[in-house]
Design an enzyme around this catalytic site. Structure first.
Site, PDB file in Angstrom:
ATOM      1  CD  GLU A  24      -3.053  -0.580   0.034  1.00 27.64           C
ATOM      2  OE1 GLU A  24      -3.092  -0.252  -1.167  1.00 27.64           O
ATOM      3  OE2 GLU A  24      -3.598  -1.601   0.481  1.00 27.64           O
ATOM      4  CG  HIS A  25      -0.071   4.836   0.669  1.00 27.36           C
ATOM      5  ND1 HIS A  25      -0.502   6.030   0.168  1.00 27.36           N
ATOM      6  CD2 HIS A  25      -1.103   4.341   1.399  1.00 27.36           C
ATOM      7  CE1 HIS A  25      -1.739   6.273   0.602  1.00 27.36           C
ATOM      8  NE2 HIS A  25      -2.135   5.246   1.340  1.00 27.36           N
ATOM      9  N   GLY A  42     -16.861   4.516  -2.362  1.00 29.43           N
ATOM     10  CA  GLY A  42     -16.227   4.979  -1.123  1.00 29.43           C
ATOM     11  C   GLY A  42     -15.653   3.841  -0.299  1.00 29.43           C
ATOM     12  CD  GLU A  97      -8.059   8.682  -9.756  1.00 25.20           C
ATOM     13  OE1 GLU A  97      -8.519   7.977 -10.687  1.00 25.20           O
ATOM     14  OE2 GLU A  97      -8.182   8.385  -8.572  1.00 25.20           O
ATOM     15  CG  ASP A 130      -6.173   2.169  -7.536  1.00 23.30           C
ATOM     16  OD1 ASP A 130      -5.499   1.336  -6.913  1.00 23.30           O
ATOM     17  OD2 ASP A 130      -6.616   3.222  -7.036  1.00 23.30           O
ATOM     18  CE1 TYR A 149      -2.878   7.597  -2.652  1.00 18.76           C
ATOM     19  CE2 TYR A 149      -2.114   9.341  -4.116  1.00 18.76           C
ATOM     20  CZ  TYR A 149      -2.243   7.999  -3.820  1.00 18.76           C
ATOM     21  OH  TYR A 149      -1.721   7.065  -4.676  1.00 18.76           O
TER      22      TYR A 149
HETATM   23  C1  GLA Z   1      -5.182   4.689  -3.963  1.00 22.04           C
HETATM   24  C2  GLA Z   1      -4.392   5.097  -5.201  1.00 22.04           C
HETATM   25  C3  GLA Z   1      -3.372   4.022  -5.591  1.00 22.04           C
HETATM   26  C4  GLA Z   1      -2.522   3.614  -4.396  1.00 22.04           C
HETATM   27  C5  GLA Z   1      -3.386   3.321  -3.184  1.00 22.04           C
HETATM   28  C6  GLA Z   1      -2.559   3.094  -1.943  1.00 22.04           C
HETATM   29  O1  GLA Z   1      -5.977   3.588  -4.239  1.00 22.04           O
HETATM   30  O2  GLA Z   1      -5.243   5.337  -6.285  1.00 22.04           O
HETATM   31  O3  GLA Z   1      -2.578   4.485  -6.661  1.00 22.04           O
HETATM   32  O4  GLA Z   1      -1.553   4.581  -4.128  1.00 22.04           O
HETATM   33  O5  GLA Z   1      -4.286   4.381  -2.903  1.00 22.04           O
HETATM   34  O6  GLA Z   1      -1.804   1.947  -2.082  1.00 22.04           O
END
Ligand code: GLA
Length: 384
Positions: free
Chosen positions: A36-37, A124, A162, A174, A224
């Site tokens: 994640e991230h 969401g 985006e 994603d 974010y």
């Molecule tokens: C969101 C972003 C992704 C990713 C995740 C965290 O979903 O769209 O690109 O950074 O957060 O892993």
């Protein structure tokens, strides 16, 4: 609603409004096993497309304007191809407009078009309904106007949409997972090279259960983008293109020059990248316990170091940890709400759900929701 019914519903609505059968595109949401991230740090992720998605019907039109109708929101968007701008608080409209604007930077869309879309991804919940929508639009326009875009080009268009129209500086996970997903499989993806390995997923006596906190704390986009900015700042200080290139020892060398909060965030990214690698090895060796523990560690990093969790997510992960029938759990996606992903013993699922429903309500006076999913194929045209 099942995908088949969703497709029928969109086709019927399109025919009703435009007296014509559309091209139909299905584009799924995604989950993420771990990582994640890490995507915008050029690191590793482990997502999978799911059997919930967006269905878009699309056809050329002779009218003065392009139209896009969102069935679920009951909202209509009209625009001219020669005048496309982001809309303040425009929600879904900005994903559509952003994709069209990005396409027009390099390609010509020769005529106006109509789109009708609907979805069954809980909004969401952190399951990337936005990426699914973007991919369905770019895939649909590519098919309709023979633009000749590759799937890779399409996901970068979705991602840039985006960035520019929704102002979320997201990574590529994603859009990639939604476009390239495969049945019953997850994708180990190197976000630097876009090299991927497909992992068939069968947890035997266990299965994936998502639990939606049903909260979305005002994150979000700014938090974010701030996380991303911290990572980029530290990479710059270390003279590398991204945190992907950094080891813990290298990070240690600048420890005194950064705040401890920023240091922890960068450390989290380095450690999470390593966890994704470890997780892929654990799956190869069928070591589900090792895999599960990595999920718990990932959550702890997101909670304490990267600070993108919230009390509802932490509560659900704590409850999972206390339960011997759960092998691993963590928050999933951008954070500040949405879902946890849990690996739960199949024949204890009902009991687990019961106990979580009760505990969550008692704690927050709010219901949580559960989703059992299948891992599914990526964005595609559906022949009707
Ligand atoms: C969101 C972003 C992704 C990713 C995740 C965290 O979903 O769209 O690109 O950074 O957060 O892993």
């Amino acid at each position: 609603m099942k995908n088949k019914q969703l497709i029928e519903k969109v086709v019927a609505a399109f025919c009703n409004t435009h007296q014509k059968k559309p091209i139909v595109i299905y584009s799924p949401g995604r989950i993420n096993l771990i990582g994640e991230h890490t995507d915008y740090n050029n690191g590793f992720v482990f997502p999978a497309a799911i059997n919930k998605g967006i269905v878009s019907g699309i056809e050329k039109s002779n009218s003065e304007k392009c139209t896009v109708f969102a069935m679920d929101a009951n909202e209509l968007l009209e625009f001219s191809l020669d005048n496309i701008n982001p809309i303040k608080n425009g929600g879904w409209k900005n994903y559509v407009l952003g994709v069209v604007a990005e396409i027009l930077k390099t390609h010509t869309i020769e005529r106006n078009f109509n789109i009708v879309f609907s979805g069954n991804i809980p909004v969401g919940a952190g399951l990337s309904s936005s990426a699914a929508l973007e991919n369905s639009i770019v895939f649909g326009l590519n098919t309709l106007f023979n633009l000749g875009l590759t799937k890779e080009e399409m996901i970068f268009i979705s991602q840039r949409a985006e960035h520019t129209f929704a102002n979320v500086k997201c990574g590529i996970m994603d859009q990639y997972a939604s476009m390239f997903g495969q049945e019953n499989a997850a994708i180990f993806l190197d976000c630097k090279t876009l090299e991927s390995t497909i992992y068939p997923i069968d947890f035997k006596d266990y299965e994936i259960l998502l639990i939606n906190t049903n909260v979305k704390h005002s994150l979000d986009d700014s938090a974010y983008n701030k996380r991303r900015a911290v990572c980029e700042k530290i990479a710059l200080m270390l003279n590398v293109s991204s945190l992907r290139e950094v080891t813990e020892a290298q990070l240690d060398q600048i420890k005194s020059q950064v705040s401890s909060a920023d240091f922890e965030k960068a450390l989290y990214v380095i450690q999470e990248n390593n966890r994704v690698l470890e997780a892929s090895k654990a799956l190869q060796k069928n070591e589900l316990n090792v895999f599960g523990n990595l999920l718990y560690e990932s959550h702890s990093g997101l909670q304490h170091q990267y600070k993108v969790s919230c009390e509802e997510l932490d509560f659900l992960v704590e409850k999972a940890k206390e339960n011997p029938n759960v092998i691993g759990a963590r928050m999933m996606g951008g954070g500040f709400g949405g879902c946890t992903i849990n690996i739960v013993k199949k024949n204890e699922l009902v009991e687990f759900r019961k106990s979580i429903t009760f505990a969550y309500y008692k704690q927050f006076f709010q219901q949580c929701s559960f989703y059992s999913l299948r891992l599914s194929k990526g964005t595609c045209e559906v022949k009707i």
